[in-house]
Each structure stands twice: as C-alpha cells, then as structure tokens.
Design a protein around this motif. Structure first.
Motif, PDB file in Angstrom:
ATOM      1  N   SER A   1     -50.162  36.121   6.990  1.00 26.46           N
ATOM      2  CA  SER A   1     -50.162  35.300   6.797  1.00 26.46           C
ATOM      3  C   SER A   1     -49.254  34.954   5.098  1.00 26.46           C
ATOM      4  O   SER A   1     -48.200  33.840   4.363  1.00 26.46           O
ATOM      5  N   ASN A   2     -49.602  36.269   4.650  1.00 26.81           N
ATOM      6  CA  ASN A   2     -49.198  36.513   3.125  1.00 26.81           C
ATOM      7  C   ASN A   2     -47.590  36.517   3.524  1.00 26.81           C
ATOM      8  O   ASN A   2     -46.202  36.302   2.426  1.00 26.81           O
ATOM      9  N   THR A   3     -47.048  37.503   4.477  1.00 23.72           N
ATOM     10  CA  THR A   3     -45.778  37.815   4.566  1.00 23.72           C
ATOM     11  C   THR A   3     -44.452  36.421   4.534  1.00 23.72           C
ATOM     12  O   THR A   3     -43.356  35.961   4.572  1.00 23.72           O
ATOM     13  N   LEU A   4     -45.966  35.761   5.495  1.00 21.35           N
ATOM     14  CA  LEU A   4     -44.801  34.240   6.386  1.00 21.35           C
ATOM     15  C   LEU A   4     -44.767  33.089   5.148  1.00 21.35           C
ATOM     16  O   LEU A   4     -43.659  32.497   4.893  1.00 21.35           O
ATOM     17  N   ARG A   5     -45.454  33.661   3.407  1.00 19.90           N
ATOM     18  CA  ARG A   5     -45.856  32.526   2.830  1.00 19.90           C
ATOM     19  C   ARG A   5     -44.617  32.801   1.457  1.00 19.90           C
ATOM     20  O   ARG A   5     -44.297  32.817   1.088  1.00 19.90           O
ATOM     21  N   GLY A   6     -43.731  34.225   1.733  1.00 19.09           N
ATOM     22  CA  GLY A   6     -43.463  34.857   0.552  1.00 19.09           C
ATOM     23  C   GLY A   6     -44.277  35.791  -0.445  1.00 19.09           C
ATOM     24  O   GLY A   6     -43.566  35.997  -1.294  1.00 19.09           O
ATOM     25  N   LYS A   7     -45.431  36.063  -0.207  1.00 15.68           N
ATOM     26  CA  LYS A   7     -46.517  36.658  -0.956  1.00 15.68           C
ATOM     27  C   LYS A   7     -46.534  37.767  -0.600  1.00 15.68           C
ATOM     28  O   LYS A   7     -45.655  38.723   0.394  1.00 15.68           O
ATOM     29  N   ASP A   8     -47.329  38.798  -1.937  1.00 16.89           N
ATOM     30  CA  ASP A   8     -47.326  40.196  -1.260  1.00 16.89           C
ATOM     31  C   ASP A   8     -47.670  40.343  -0.017  1.00 16.89           C
ATOM     32  O   ASP A   8     -49.467  39.897   0.224  1.00 16.89           O
TER      33      ASP A   8
ATOM     34  N   ASN B   1     -46.037  39.225  20.231  1.00 16.66           N
ATOM     35  CA  ASN B   1     -45.097  38.188  20.063  1.00 16.66           C
ATOM     36  C   ASN B   1     -45.241  36.576  19.626  1.00 16.66           C
ATOM     37  O   ASN B   1     -44.574  35.553  18.916  1.00 16.66           O
ATOM     38  N   GLU B   2     -46.666  36.826  18.651  1.00 24.49           N
ATOM     39  CA  GLU B   2     -47.006  35.659  17.771  1.00 24.49           C
ATOM     40  C   GLU B   2     -46.328  35.978  16.601  1.00 24.49           C
ATOM     41  O   GLU B   2     -46.156  35.293  15.975  1.00 24.49           O
ATOM     42  N   MET B   3     -46.372  36.970  15.788  1.00 28.73           N
ATOM     43  CA  MET B   3     -45.560  37.213  14.793  1.00 28.73           C
ATOM     44  C   MET B   3     -44.351  37.434  15.206  1.00 28.73           C
ATOM     45  O   MET B   3     -43.626  36.483  13.941  1.00 28.73           O
ATOM     46  N   GLY B   4     -43.682  37.287  16.188  1.00 28.34           N
ATOM     47  CA  GLY B   4     -42.244  37.045  16.252  1.00 28.34           C
ATOM     48  C   GLY B   4     -41.334  35.446  16.422  1.00 28.34           C
ATOM     49  O   GLY B   4     -40.683  34.717  16.055  1.00 28.34           O
ATOM     50  N   GLY B   5     -43.036  34.593  16.556  1.00 29.49           N
ATOM     51  CA  GLY B   5     -42.527  33.298  16.966  1.00 29.49           C
ATOM     52  C   GLY B   5     -42.378  32.811  16.035  1.00 29.49           C
ATOM     53  O   GLY B   5     -42.151  31.661  15.158  1.00 29.49           O
TER      54      GLY B   5
ATOM     55  N   LEU C   1     -48.269  53.066   5.215  1.00 32.99           N
ATOM     56  CA  LEU C   1     -47.975  51.389   5.483  1.00 32.99           C
ATOM     57  C   LEU C   1     -46.884  51.716   4.551  1.00 32.99           C
ATOM     58  O   LEU C   1     -46.165  50.492   5.014  1.00 32.99           O
ATOM     59  N   LYS C   2     -46.980  52.372   3.495  1.00 31.27           N
ATOM     60  CA  LYS C   2     -45.319  52.018   2.711  1.00 31.27           C
ATOM     61  C   LYS C   2     -44.386  53.013   3.334  1.00 31.27           C
ATOM     62  O   LYS C   2     -43.173  52.190   2.726  1.00 31.27           O
ATOM     63  N   ASN C   3     -44.374  53.162   4.580  1.00 30.36           N
ATOM     64  CA  ASN C   3     -43.393  53.348   5.313  1.00 30.36           C
ATOM     65  C   ASN C   3     -42.860  52.178   6.189  1.00 30.36           C
ATOM     66  O   ASN C   3     -41.257  52.499   6.729  1.00 30.36           O
ATOM     67  N   PHE C   4     -43.430  51.279   5.873  1.00 27.06           N
ATOM     68  CA  PHE C   4     -42.507  50.080   6.609  1.00 27.06           C
ATOM     69  C   PHE C   4     -42.283  48.387   6.037  1.00 27.06           C
ATOM     70  O   PHE C   4     -43.389  48.540   4.829  1.00 27.06           O
ATOM     71  N   ASN C   5     -41.573  48.425   5.675  1.00 25.58           N
ATOM     72  CA  ASN C   5     -40.891  46.706   4.843  1.00 25.58           C
ATOM     73  C   ASN C   5     -41.304  46.527   5.516  1.00 25.58           C
ATOM     74  O   ASN C   5     -41.863  44.911   4.775  1.00 25.58           O
ATOM     75  N   ASN C   6     -41.990  46.207   7.205  1.00 26.05           N
ATOM     76  CA  ASN C   6     -42.534  44.767   7.342  1.00 26.05           C
ATOM     77  C   ASN C   6     -44.130  45.239   8.173  1.00 26.05           C
ATOM     78  O   ASN C   6     -44.160  45.430   8.676  1.00 26.05           O
ATOM     79  N   ILE C   7     -45.167  44.690   6.963  1.00 23.64           N
ATOM     80  CA  ILE C   7     -46.168  45.323   6.899  1.00 23.64           C
ATOM     81  C   ILE C   7     -46.924  45.111   8.251  1.00 23.64           C
ATOM     82  O   ILE C   7     -47.554  46.129   8.672  1.00 23.64           O
ATOM     83  N   PRO C   8     -46.760  44.087   8.899  1.00 21.53           N
ATOM     84  CA  PRO C   8     -47.887  43.566   9.972  1.00 21.53           C
ATOM     85  C   PRO C   8     -47.591  44.050  11.195  1.00 21.53           C
ATOM     86  O   PRO C   8     -48.531  44.176  11.385  1.00 21.53           O
ATOM     87  N   MET C   9     -45.785  44.723  10.882  1.00 21.91           N
ATOM     88  CA  MET C   9     -45.804  45.392  12.081  1.00 21.91           C
ATOM     89  C   MET C   9     -46.109  46.721  11.802  1.00 21.91           C
ATOM     90  O   MET C   9     -46.810  47.767  12.983  1.00 21.91           O
ATOM     91  N   GLY C  10     -46.790  46.851  11.012  1.00 23.71           N
ATOM     92  CA  GLY C  10     -46.723  48.502  10.611  1.00 23.71           C
ATOM     93  C   GLY C  10     -47.991  48.533  11.253  1.00 23.71           C
ATOM     94  O   GLY C  10     -49.019  49.948  11.493  1.00 23.71           O
TER      95      GLY C  10
END
Length: 308
Positions: free
Chosen positions: A124-131, A192-196, A148-157
């Motif tokens: 939710s935060n990522t989609l809204r451009g927040k931390d 898949n939902e994250m990708g959508g 998770l510090k190794n990931f730019n995409n935190i939800p994917m991590g």
C-alpha cells in the motif's frame, strides 16, 4: 478514499473552482456587452454548440467509463489480496502442526503471519509513493529487516522471505510436498496481484486524450453564451455556469478515478483494507486450539508467543 455518504460542497466546488470562476467572469462580460450595447449580431445558432457538446459528451462518457474500469480493477485486485491473505494465514496456522517439539513452530507461524501483514502495508505504501516500511516495520523481525535492505522493491523482498520460510518448513518436515505446493500457489497469486497493481500504477492514461476533451469543453462554453443570450437574456449566466459545473465535474471525476493509487480521496481504500487484513490475521494468530484433557475436549489459547 471518501467513505462518507455526504460529500462536502466545499470539496466538490474546490475541484472545479478555477474553471467555474473563469466561465462565470467570461459569461458575465459577454452578457453585459450584449445587454448594454445591444450586440445582437454576435449571436450564433444554438445548433452549433449543441452538436459540439454532443460529440464531446460521447468522448467524456468513454473516458469516464475507462477511468472507472481502472479504479474497479484496482479494487478487485485488493479484494483478492484480502482473500489470499486470509488463505495464507489459515494454511500456515493449520499445516504447521503445534505438536512440533519446543517453541519453534509457534515462532515460525507468528513470524510468517506478521510478515504477511507487513507485506500488505508495504505494498500500500509503495503504490502511494510513501516509505514502504512505514507502519510495517513492527511486524518484521530484525533478521528479515536486514535482509530487506538488499531489495529496492520491498514487497517483492517480503514475498521472497515467505518463499525461504516455506522451503525451511519443508526441509524440516513441518509441511509435506502437497502443502508446500498449495502455499507456493498462494505466493504466486500475491506476486500476480502485486504486478497488477504496478501495471495500473505505471500505465499512464493518455494525456493528450484528457487535454483535448478539456480544450473542447472550454471552447464549447466560450460559444454557449452567444447561443443562449438571444433566447434567455440575463438567465444565460446561471444556465451556462450550471452546465459548465456539470461537465467539468464529470471530467474531474474521470481524471481522479483513472489514478487509483495516488493517495487522493478518490483512490482505492488500501488503508482500510490493510486494517481489515491486520485484524483478521491477528485473530487467526490468537485462534483457540482444541486439546483433550483426560478425554474431555477443552479450549485453551496458545498465544503467549504472539506478542504484537
């Protein structure tokens, strides 16, 4: 997201105030010139703006429909996230047996379910451009936070951490092959939902399409006073303002609905949805377990390790 049934007039007017102020000033000037200087030769047939507004209305209706489809698709995806989060928590709670010696199973289930809550908040935060970790860090253990510090995409991590945990549970014999496949399928649906959501977020609605419609509306309401003055006189002013307000409101509605992840009052209610997921998954964590004591079924709460 606007959750109230009664929307304040200030909010409605605020969305079109500049357009309405511009149309009002322009219409008053034209009506004044017509009334005081008798410029009747400046009138035009009513059919001219009528034809233009008919064509523009079709384009505006198409844009509104496409914008609502984007918004509804986003809401449908988040509805699936709610269902799959409940499914994942139920699978972890029931597949990993409490009969495993020691406290390891309790910690495993607690960490996994809390991490799923963190994933929803982080997405939710990522989609809204927040931390991405704002509000989610309290549900992530220190070791996972370092990873998770190794990931730019935190939800994917976080999904990758889920996969590692399932692999560990399978290796230790806590779940069988079929159970691992079932839960891995749930992780695939999360991906898949994250990708959508990312597709909707990153696919920009054609800017030129919106711009052309806006210019067309401005041109129509620039001609409208000249078509109505000869018929309605000074009543032309409120009539043109009322028509302009309706059309500009429809245009603004379409503009706002086309971007459902921009942290606006009209976006997808992700905060409310995350709260629902958080509540439901916590209840699964604290679900009472049945135990037999001297042949009698009793209810005990195994929650001493589920400190949130």
């Amino acid at each position: 997201m606007l959750l109230k049934k009664h929307i304040p007039f200030r909010y409605i007017f605020g969305k079109i105030r500049y357009e309405i102020i511009g149309v009002s000033i322009y219409t008053i000037i034209v009506a004044s010139l017509y009334g005081f200087y008798n410029l009747s030769h400046l009138t035009i047939p009513l059919t001219v703006p009528t034809i233009m507004i008919t064509v523009t209305s079709l384009l505006l209706a198409f844009k509104s429909n496409q914008a609502y489809e984007r918004w509804w698709e986003a809401r449908t995806i988040w509805g699936a996230i709610v269902n799959d989060s409940r499914t994942m928590a139920r699978q972890i709670s029931n597949y990993v047996q409490d009969s495993i010696p020691g406290d390891e199973a309790y910690f495993f289930k607690q960490t996994f379910i809390k991490r799923q809550i963190a994933w929803c908040i982080s997405l939710s935060n990522t989609l809204r451009g927040k931390d991405p970790l704002k509000g989610a860090e309290k549900y992530i253990v220190r070791k996972d936070a370092q990873h998770l510090k190794n990931f730019n995409n935190i939800p994917m991590g976080i999904l990758q951490l889920h996969a590692h945990s399932l692999q560990e549970a399978y290796r230790k014999g806590w779940i069988n092959t079929y159970q691992q496949m079932e839960m891995d399928g749930t992780l695939t649906r999360f991906s898949n939902e994250m990708g959508g959501c990312e597709r909707i977020k990153k696919t920009v609605f054609p800017v030129t399409y919106s711009f052309y419609i806006h210019i067309s509306l401005m041109f129509i309401f620039a001609l409208m006073p000249f078509a109505l003055l000869d018929i309605f006189g000074w009543l032309t002013i409120p009539m043109v303002i009322a028509l302009a307000a309706v059309y500009f409101l429809i245009e603004k509605m379409a503009v706002h609905l086309q971007d459902p992840f921009e942290n606006k009052p009209t976006d997808t209610p992700m905060s409310s949805i995350c709260f629902t997921i958080e509540r439901d998954l916590k209840q699964i964590m604290f679900e009472p377990h049945h135990q037999d004591t001297n042949g009698t079924a009793g209810m005990v709460y195994e929650h001493r390790y589920y400190v949130l």
